[in-house]
Design a protein around this motif. Structure first.
Motif, PDB file in Angstrom:
ATOM      1  N   ASP A   1      -0.233  -3.242  -5.319  1.00  0.00           N
ATOM      2  CA  ASP A   1      -0.011  -1.939  -6.282  1.00  0.00           C
ATOM      3  C   ASP A   1       1.290  -2.080  -6.822  1.00  0.00           C
ATOM      4  O   ASP A   1       2.377  -2.324  -6.345  1.00  0.00           O
ATOM      5  CB  ASP A   1      -0.389  -0.808  -5.265  1.00  0.00           C
TER       6      ASP A   1
ATOM      7  N   ARG B   1      -7.097  -5.662  -5.682  1.00  0.00           N
ATOM      8  CA  ARG B   1      -7.800  -5.451  -4.355  1.00  0.00           C
ATOM      9  C   ARG B   1      -8.816  -6.721  -4.315  1.00  0.00           C
ATOM     10  O   ARG B   1      -9.625  -7.061  -4.791  1.00  0.00           O
ATOM     11  CB  ARG B   1      -8.493  -4.202  -4.281  1.00  0.00           C
ATOM     12  N   GLY B   2      -8.204  -7.403  -3.161  1.00  0.00           N
ATOM     13  CA  GLY B   2      -9.054  -8.571  -2.672  1.00  0.00           C
ATOM     14  C   GLY B   2      -9.052  -9.551  -4.108  1.00  0.00           C
ATOM     15  O   GLY B   2     -10.170 -10.468  -3.943  1.00  0.00           O
TER      16      GLY B   2
ATOM     17  N   SER C   1      -3.133  -2.040  -9.950  1.00  0.00           N
ATOM     18  CA  SER C   1      -3.640  -2.356  -8.711  1.00  0.00           C
ATOM     19  C   SER C   1      -4.880  -3.588  -8.695  1.00  0.00           C
ATOM     20  O   SER C   1      -5.640  -3.762  -9.477  1.00  0.00           O
ATOM     21  CB  SER C   1      -4.677  -1.051  -8.186  1.00  0.00           C
TER      22      SER C   1
ATOM     23  N   GLY D   1     -13.200  -9.582  -6.166  1.00  0.00           N
ATOM     24  CA  GLY D   1     -12.142  -8.682  -6.116  1.00  0.00           C
ATOM     25  C   GLY D   1     -12.082  -7.703  -7.402  1.00  0.00           C
ATOM     26  O   GLY D   1     -12.877  -7.956  -8.316  1.00  0.00           O
TER      27      GLY D   1
ATOM     28  N   ASN E   1       0.750  -1.085  -0.206  1.00  0.00           N
ATOM     29  CA  ASN E   1       0.105   0.074  -0.062  1.00  0.00           C
ATOM     30  C   ASN E   1       0.794   1.187  -0.014  1.00  0.00           C
ATOM     31  O   ASN E   1       0.433   2.572   0.237  1.00  0.00           O
ATOM     32  CB  ASN E   1      -0.772   0.065   1.347  1.00  0.00           C
TER      33      ASN E   1
ATOM     34  N   ASP F   1      -3.927  -8.275  -2.481  1.00  0.00           N
ATOM     35  CA  ASP F   1      -3.816  -6.936  -2.447  1.00  0.00           C
ATOM     36  C   ASP F   1      -2.444  -6.466  -3.230  1.00  0.00           C
ATOM     37  O   ASP F   1      -1.416  -6.745  -2.487  1.00  0.00           O
ATOM     38  CB  ASP F   1      -4.163  -6.284  -1.182  1.00  0.00           C
TER      39      ASP F   1
END
Length: 277
Positions: free
Chosen positions: A43, A19-20, A17, A76, A7, A41
């Motif tokens: 980035d 996410r989940g 990115s 996600g 993060n 997760d």
């Protein structure tokens, strides 16, 4: 060497990115579910070199396929340059697999031009881009050769050139040097670093080789046994101008040792040997 969170990427530098991100497959034989990946997760910074290591069968290739749009997540989100990735390879993304994907009936130049011709590019543009890719990969002298006349390393250069000619902003590499000997892999790694610096692309590399990941990457994600999750992200701290001589430094051994610390138990899980000393 430091440990870095997924993060810590500034939003202005964000390129990819997740996410989940989760992937569940259903077996064809009995309909049971296989939880292959996630939740993940992550980035990726614009222009960084990121590698992923993990035990066999942990979902590394599944993660790459999700990023490539070749597979969709069960749950996600996955985005590239702020747009969702789903169902097809996004514009600006190039993929190179381990398998020799050269067309044996085509010359090196025609192999490299294939994607551009499929996209309907003008012949003048194709010629200019192919000439640039041939020069960048050191293949000028082999433009009229056929894949059978080349070594394994040279054929892999052709596959990389065929991706580069499309000018991707994100390059996904799935064990691209896995079939090559150790010396050739080191040299190809140097070539890849040079291309990364010259193109400015973000690179996402899947590899089984801890030394390869440690030499090439700015950051390395360590995955657990299936279902694959990110256990840790290790930041190498290497200069952008690095090459294979980095393996001579004591810090290189520290990075590979750190990776193995995380991976040893996970690798034992994946081969079912946790009850052995």
């Amino acid at each position: 060497m430091t440990n870095a969170s997924h993060n810590d990427v500034h939003k202005d530098d964000l390129h990819v990115s997740l996410r989940g991100a989760t992937k569940v497959f259903r077996r064809a034989d009995d309909g049971s579910e296989v939880h292959a990946l996630g939740p993940v997760d992550l980035d990726l910074k614009r222009g960084e070199f990121f590698a992923v290591v993990g035990p066999s069968g942990c979902g590394k290739s599944t993660l790459l396929e999700v990023l490539a749009g070749l597979s969709t997540v069960t749950a996600g989100t996955v985005t590239f340059e702020g747009k969702p990735i789903s169902g097809e390879v996004p514009d600006g993304v190039g993929v190179v697999f381990q398998e020799d994907a050269c067309f044996p009936w085509m010359t090196v130049a025609d192999n490299i031009a294939f994607g551009l011709r499929q996209a309907g590019a003008a012949e003048g543009e194709i010629r200019a881009r192919v000439e640039g890719a041939l020069a960048l990969m050191g293949l000028n002298a082999f433009a009229a050769s056929y894949p059978a006349q080349l070594s394994g390393g040279m054929r892999q250069r052709v596959c990389i050139a065929r991706t580069l000619v499309l000018q991707p902003r994100l390059i996904l590499l799935d064990e691209p040097f896995g079939a090559l000997d150790q010396q050739t892999r080191l040299l190809m790694g140097e070539e890849l670093l040079r291309l990364w610096r010259e193109t400015g692309a973000t690179i996402f590399l899947i590899t089984h080789a801890l030394d390869e990941a440690a030499m090439l990457a700015d950051r390395i994600g360590v995955m657990s046994a299936r279902p694959g999750r990110l256990l840790e992200i290790v930041e190498t701290g290497w200069p952008e101008t690095r090459d294979s001589t980095i393996v001579e430094k004591p810090e290189f051994g520290h990075v590979t040792a750190r990776l193995w610390q995380w991976l040893r138990a996970e690798s034992m899980k994946s081969v079912g040997r946790m009850d052995r000393p």
